[in-house]
Scaffold this active site. Structure first.
Site, PDB file in Angstrom:
ATOM      1  N   CYS A 200      29.944   4.780  25.702  1.00 43.97           N
ATOM      2  CA  CYS A 200      29.323   4.674  24.373  1.00 43.97           C
ATOM      3  C   CYS A 200      30.069   3.554  23.678  1.00 43.97           C
ATOM      4  O   CYS A 200      31.316   3.539  23.685  1.00 43.97           O
ATOM      5  CB  CYS A 200      29.483   5.988  23.599  1.00 43.97           C
ATOM      6  SG  CYS A 200      29.043   5.847  21.855  1.00 43.97           S
TER       7      CYS A 200
ATOM      8  N   CYS B 118      24.167  -0.544  23.056  1.00 49.16           N
ATOM      9  CA  CYS B 118      24.140   0.912  22.911  1.00 49.16           C
ATOM     10  C   CYS B 118      23.769   1.513  24.263  1.00 49.16           C
ATOM     11  O   CYS B 118      22.670   1.241  24.783  1.00 49.16           O
ATOM     12  CB  CYS B 118      23.093   1.261  21.853  1.00 49.16           C
ATOM     13  SG  CYS B 118      22.773   3.027  21.715  1.00 49.16           S
TER      14      CYS B 118
HETATM   15  N1  DGL Z   1      26.863   3.453  20.322  1.00 52.88           N
HETATM   16  C1  DGL Z   1      25.877   4.162  20.984  1.00 52.88           C
HETATM   17  C2  DGL Z   1      26.045   4.191  22.497  1.00 52.88           C
HETATM   18  O1  DGL Z   1      26.606   3.302  23.077  1.00 52.88           O
HETATM   19  C3  DGL Z   1      25.288   5.435  20.426  1.00 52.88           C
HETATM   20  C4  DGL Z   1      26.005   6.277  19.438  1.00 52.88           C
HETATM   21  C5  DGL Z   1      25.056   7.279  18.777  1.00 52.88           C
HETATM   22  O2  DGL Z   1      24.356   6.845  17.851  1.00 52.88           O
HETATM   23  O3  DGL Z   1      24.971   8.426  19.214  1.00 52.88           O
HETATM   24  O4  DGL Z   1      25.563   5.090  23.167  1.00 52.88           O
END
Ligand code: DGL
Length: 276
Positions: free
Chosen positions: A186, A76
């Site tokens: 993301c 993440c």
């Molecule tokens: N998948 C996550 C990232 O890489 C975050 C998505 C979220 O929960 O806002 O930032």
């Protein structure tokens, strides 16, 4: 030789980390993965720094105790661009973070106009200024923060139809500004790669998943944990746990991807006191 195959913990706010999971399993099919999706707190990109920090440290420490992974991947960008130093001081396990591949964009962009497509929290981070200053100093970088796209990726994996007009509106700034390279900062966004490619066929959409898989392999080798093949009795299964409920469609997708044990609604996770 270690009796069992290495096991790693992968953590994201939802299904985004599955883009990282796929690359890791492609390179290292024999390792065991526990995937944790903190979908009760989704989207991380709209939460405060303190909230994300506490949540990620809490979950990692819980599984440090109960799963004993050899390696943790914070799959993440929103959490990694904020929490890595604190997380590393809070645990004893090696931690790999996923951060936007701005270095790659700086290497390949011809127009020197690049984009960062990430969550609203990530695009604001100081860490992004530092990455740009180190690796794409001569590029003009347009930052777009989108939580709609996080929801879309979640919806796609739950079998819902996507609103392509909305997706087009989200990426419009890149289409209008002669941007040739966009960093998908993301982990949810590579799950929309096909749709992004159809809307922006001339844009190079970049993500970090292959680099992360290589990094996992490198660190396992460095710890002498990478010595496949393992006898089948010693291989690990892949499990997935989510803090809130997941759809039946997602459950089936996870099985197809290779998860043999799937649990959701794991609210009791937060009864654990990480400071005890
Ligand atoms: N998948 C996550 C990232 O890489 C975050 C998505 C979220 O929960 O806002 O930032």
């Amino acid at each position: 030789m270690k009796k069992h195959a290495p096991r790693i913990l992968l953590l994201d706010s939802g299904v985004g980390g599955l883009s990282i999971y796929k690359s890791i399993k492609h390179l290292l099919p024999h390792i065991g993965v526990l995937y944790v999706g903190d979908n009760d707190a989704l989207p991380y990109g709209e939460k405060s720094d303190d909230f994300i920090l506490n949540r990620v440290i809490h979950i990692t420490r819980h599984y440090e105790l109960h799963y004993q992974p050899d390696l943790v991947v914070i799959a993440c960008n929103t959490a990694s661009t904020l929490a890595l130093p604190d997380l590393r001081s809070a645990t004893t396990i090696p931690i790999i973070g996923v951060v936007p591949a701005i270095k790659v964009a700086g290497e390949i962009s011809r127009s020197r106009r690049i984009g960062l497509l990430a969550t609203p929290a990530t695009v604001e981070r100081l860490y992004i200024d530092e990455l740009q200053a180190s690796f794409a100093d001569d590029c003009n970088m347009l930052r777009v923060g989108s939580s709609h796209m996080v929801e879309m990726a979640e919806a796609k994996l739950s079998g819902d139809n996507l609103d392509m007009d909305l997706l087009k509106r989200e990426i419009e700034p890149f289409l209008k500004n002669d941007i040739d390279t966009v960093v998908l900062g993301c982990t949810h966004f590579p799950l929309l790669h096909e749709e992004l490619q159809s809307l922006g066929p001339n844009i190079h959409w970049i993500d970090s998943s292959t680099a992360i898989a290589n990094r996992v392999q490198h660190l396992l080798k460095a710890q002498s944990l990478f010595c496949a093949p393992y006898p089948s009795s010693h291989t690990e299964i892949d499990s997935a746990e989510f803090t809130a409920e997941i759809s039946d469609t997602l459950n089936k997708k996870l099985q197809q991807l290779g998860f043999s044990k799937i649990q959701d609604n794991r609210k009791e996770l937060f009864n654990f006191n990480p400071n005890a």
